[in-house]
Scaffold this active site. Structure first.
Site, PDB file in Angstrom:
ATOM      1  N   GLU A  75     -14.649 -21.059  24.386  1.00 56.88           N
ATOM      2  CA  GLU A  75     -13.697 -20.640  23.361  1.00 56.88           C
ATOM      3  C   GLU A  75     -12.366 -21.345  23.581  1.00 56.88           C
ATOM      4  OE1 GLU A  75     -15.454 -16.267  22.375  1.00 56.88           O
ATOM      5  OE2 GLU A  75     -13.650 -16.333  23.580  1.00 56.88           O
ATOM      6  N   CYS A  88      -4.618 -23.023  23.357  1.00 53.97           N
ATOM      7  CA  CYS A  88      -5.096 -22.483  24.633  1.00 53.97           C
ATOM      8  C   CYS A  88      -6.517 -22.987  24.854  1.00 53.97           C
ATOM      9  CB  CYS A  88      -5.053 -20.956  24.602  1.00 53.97           C
ATOM     10  SG  CYS A  88      -5.701 -20.186  26.096  1.00 53.97           S
ATOM     11  N   CYS A  95     -16.181 -18.320  34.840  1.00 52.39           N
ATOM     12  CA  CYS A  95     -15.231 -18.509  35.947  1.00 52.39           C
ATOM     13  C   CYS A  95     -15.797 -17.834  37.185  1.00 52.39           C
ATOM     14  CB  CYS A  95     -13.870 -17.892  35.599  1.00 52.39           C
ATOM     15  SG  CYS A  95     -12.637 -18.136  36.901  1.00 52.39           S
ATOM     16  N   CYS A  99     -11.764 -12.035  38.785  1.00 54.50           N
ATOM     17  CA  CYS A  99     -10.664 -11.060  38.755  1.00 54.50           C
ATOM     18  C   CYS A  99     -11.149  -9.784  38.056  1.00 54.50           C
ATOM     19  CB  CYS A  99      -9.442 -11.644  38.055  1.00 54.50           C
ATOM     20  SG  CYS A  99      -8.848 -13.129  38.881  1.00 54.50           S
ATOM     21  N   CYS A 102     -10.791  -9.224  34.093  1.00 53.97           N
ATOM     22  CA  CYS A 102     -10.978 -10.364  33.187  1.00 53.97           C
ATOM     23  C   CYS A 102     -12.433 -10.508  32.766  1.00 53.97           C
ATOM     24  CB  CYS A 102     -10.496 -11.636  33.898  1.00 53.97           C
ATOM     25  SG  CYS A 102     -10.842 -13.151  32.985  1.00 53.97           S
ATOM     26  N   CYS A 318      -5.641 -12.757  25.890  1.00 59.30           N
ATOM     27  CA  CYS A 318      -5.868 -13.084  27.298  1.00 59.30           C
ATOM     28  C   CYS A 318      -6.953 -12.207  27.891  1.00 59.30           C
ATOM     29  CB  CYS A 318      -4.597 -12.844  28.110  1.00 59.30           C
ATOM     30  SG  CYS A 318      -3.215 -13.740  27.502  1.00 59.30           S
TER      31      CYS A 318
HETATM   32  N1  SAH Z   1      -7.925 -18.810  35.513  1.00 62.01           N
HETATM   33  C1  SAH Z   1      -6.559 -19.009  35.202  1.00 62.01           C
HETATM   34  C2  SAH Z   1      -6.296 -19.259  33.733  1.00 62.01           C
HETATM   35  C3  SAH Z   1      -7.054 -18.409  32.738  1.00 62.01           C
HETATM   36  S1  SAH Z   1      -6.638 -16.747  32.560  1.00 62.01           S
HETATM   37  C4  SAH Z   1      -5.721 -17.852  35.679  1.00 62.01           C
HETATM   38  O1  SAH Z   1      -6.274 -16.809  36.015  1.00 62.01           O
HETATM   39  O2  SAH Z   1      -4.519 -18.009  35.742  1.00 62.01           O
HETATM   40  C5  SAH Z   1      -5.066 -16.712  31.711  1.00 62.01           C
HETATM   41  C6  SAH Z   1      -4.272 -15.434  31.984  1.00 62.01           C
HETATM   42  O3  SAH Z   1      -4.891 -14.286  31.360  1.00 62.01           O
HETATM   43  C7  SAH Z   1      -4.193 -15.123  33.475  1.00 62.01           C
HETATM   44  O4  SAH Z   1      -2.883 -14.837  33.858  1.00 62.01           O
HETATM   45  C8  SAH Z   1      -5.071 -13.903  33.567  1.00 62.01           C
HETATM   46  O5  SAH Z   1      -4.756 -13.138  34.682  1.00 62.01           O
HETATM   47  C9  SAH Z   1      -4.841 -13.202  32.267  1.00 62.01           C
HETATM   48  N2  SAH Z   1      -5.840 -12.173  31.961  1.00 62.01           N
HETATM   49  C10 SAH Z   1      -7.132 -12.127  32.354  1.00 62.01           C
HETATM   50  N3  SAH Z   1      -7.726 -10.998  31.905  1.00 62.01           N
HETATM   51  C11 SAH Z   1      -6.790 -10.308  31.207  1.00 62.01           C
HETATM   52  C12 SAH Z   1      -6.802  -9.083  30.473  1.00 62.01           C
HETATM   53  N4  SAH Z   1      -7.903  -8.331  30.365  1.00 62.01           N
HETATM   54  N5  SAH Z   1      -5.666  -8.679  29.871  1.00 62.01           N
HETATM   55  C13 SAH Z   1      -4.546  -9.438  29.959  1.00 62.01           C
HETATM   56  N6  SAH Z   1      -4.490 -10.612  30.612  1.00 62.01           N
HETATM   57  C14 SAH Z   1      -5.593 -11.048  31.242  1.00 62.01           C
HETATM   58 FE1  SF4 Z   2     -10.999 -16.633  36.303  1.00 58.70          FE
HETATM   59 FE2  SF4 Z   2     -10.245 -14.693  34.650  1.00 58.70          FE
HETATM   60 FE3  SF4 Z   2      -9.419 -14.657  37.213  1.00 58.70          FE
HETATM   61 FE4  SF4 Z   2      -8.440 -16.519  35.500  1.00 58.70          FE
HETATM   62  S1  SF4 Z   2      -8.163 -14.284  35.368  1.00 58.70           S
HETATM   63  S2  SF4 Z   2      -9.201 -16.831  37.610  1.00 58.70           S
HETATM   64  S3  SF4 Z   2     -10.243 -16.860  34.201  1.00 58.70           S
HETATM   65  S4  SF4 Z   2     -11.547 -14.470  36.503  1.00 58.70           S
END
Ligand code: SAH
Ligand code: SF4
Length: 340
Positions: A75, A88, A95, A99, A102, A318
């Site tokens: 996406e 974006c 990934c 986290c 996410c 995000c």
């Molecule tokens: N992997 C990289 C870039 C992709 S994520 C990273 O983690 O930085 C982009 C942003 O979206 C990151 O700051 C991540 O922590 C945030 N994000 C992930 N899941 C989210 C959620 N459920 N709600 C809000 N932000 C989220």
């Molecule tokens: Fe991967 Fe999502 Fe963590 Fe970014 S926030 S490093 S996309 S698992």
């Protein structure tokens, strides 16, 4: 081209057609001799990801699901006027970092994208939004951890920087990372250095390890130290992204610790109230909690903004980027393999 006994400028013409004018085939390249067009078409294919789905949010955000040559899907998102036009872009299918909040992390890593696939998202987004001739910013904040696909990501930035193509200056690119310390140091040596955003999300080692698994290898303080070492031009700063999870990391004490942690770092904080989703075991804090958190930072001299969630109605916000794709290894195994 020279291998085919052709003049070098033909290569530049083809590059311009693809990257400046969005050509999807050789037949439209009218400044090439007809015979050359035919022979190129016989031997090469310009691989452009297919648009499998195109959603437009009520706030103007647009999300594309792209289908790659092997049927994997990714996406990418167009976010208008924030204040610039922003694309974006994803760097991986899924990934490995896992986290806890996410959805992309829940997929596990399916595969890395190639440099061409990363850059092609820009080509497709520019075409769909009619912004090919305009200035836009790129955030590497889609699916995937860009530093875990380091070489392809850097090659994509070089491709996008080509004067005969998009000519995107690195200042218009922001790379967001979960904090893979040795690769942040490597990034610091790149000639085409993008702006850096760090997904921090926590203010103690224990708290961060609980929600950001790579933190068990590269702890909070190691990440901050890497940021202190990171070379910045006079006016630029590192963005620290901080997802606010209700009752987990959103207290006034967290805000005060965050301000202390960033003391002396050229930083700006971007608070991201959680975009909740089924399967994500956290809640979004109330707006008053978010405001109070932001105010404490501001009172301590930290530049802070709250990220407005765009495109939530089309699941483009995000952490909401996810496509079909199974996880084979367990999350822990996959992460251990990813971190080496
Ligand atoms: N992997 C990289 C870039 C992709 S994520 C990273 O983690 O930085 C982009 C942003 O979206 C990151 O700051 C991540 O922590 C945030 N994000 C992930 N899941 C989210 C959620 N459920 N709600 C809000 N932000 C989220
Ligand atoms: Fe991967 Fe999502 Fe963590 Fe970014 S926030 S490093 S996309 S698992």
């Amino acid at each position: 081209m020279t291998g085919r006994g052709l003049p070098r400028f033909r290569a530049r013409q083809i590059f311009q057609w693809i990257w400046q004018r969005g050509a999807a085939g050789f037949d439209v390249m009218t400044n090439l001799p007809r015979a050359l067009r035919a022979s190129l078409a016989a031997d090469f294919r310009i691989v452009t990801p297919a648009i499998a789905r195109h959603d437009v949010s009520e706030d103007g955000t647009q999300k594309l699901v792209l289908r790659l040559h092997d049927d994997r899907q990714i996406e990418c998102v167009y976010i208008p006027d924030t204040p610039a036009q922003t694309f974006c872009v994803s760097t991986q299918v899924g990934c490995a970092m896992g986290c806890a909040f996410c959805l992309t992390g829940k997929m596990g890593l399916v595969r890395n994208l190639t440099a061409g696939e990363i850059a092609a998202q820009v080509r497709v987004l520019a075409e769909v939004t009619g912004l090919r001739e305009s200035a836009f910013n790129i955030v590497l904040m889609g699916m995937g951890e860009p530093l875990h696909n380091y070489d392809a990501t850097m090659k994509a930035l070089r491709l996008l920087n080509e004067p005969d193509g998009v000519a995107l200056p690195p200042k218009r690119v922001t790379l967001s990372t979960v904090g893979l310390v040795p690769l942040i140091d490597k990034l610091a040596t790149e000639p085409l250095m993008p702006n850096l955003a760090i997904s921090l999300h926590a203010t103690t080692e224990e708290q961060r390890a609980a929600i950001v698994p790579p933190s068990t290898k590269y702890g909070l303080h190691a990440v901050i130290e890497a940021c202190r070492r990171f070379p910045l031009s006079k006016r630029s700063r590192i963005t620290f992204e901080y997802v606010l999870l209700s009752g987990v990391n959103d207290t006034p004490a967290d805000a005060r610790r965050l301000a202390r942690l960033l003391d002396g770092v050229k930083a700006k904080v971007n608070l991201i109230p959680l975009n909740a989703a089924p399967g994500i075991p956290f809640e979004r804090p109330a707006d008053v909690t978010v405001d109070a958190f932001a105010r404490i930072l501001a009172q301590r001299g930290v530049t802070v903004s709250v990220r407005k969630s765009r495109g939530r109605d089309i699941r483009a916000a995000c952490g909401q980027l996810i496509v079909e794709g199974g996880r084979k290894a367990s999350a822990a195994q996959a992460l251990a393999a990813a971190l080496g």
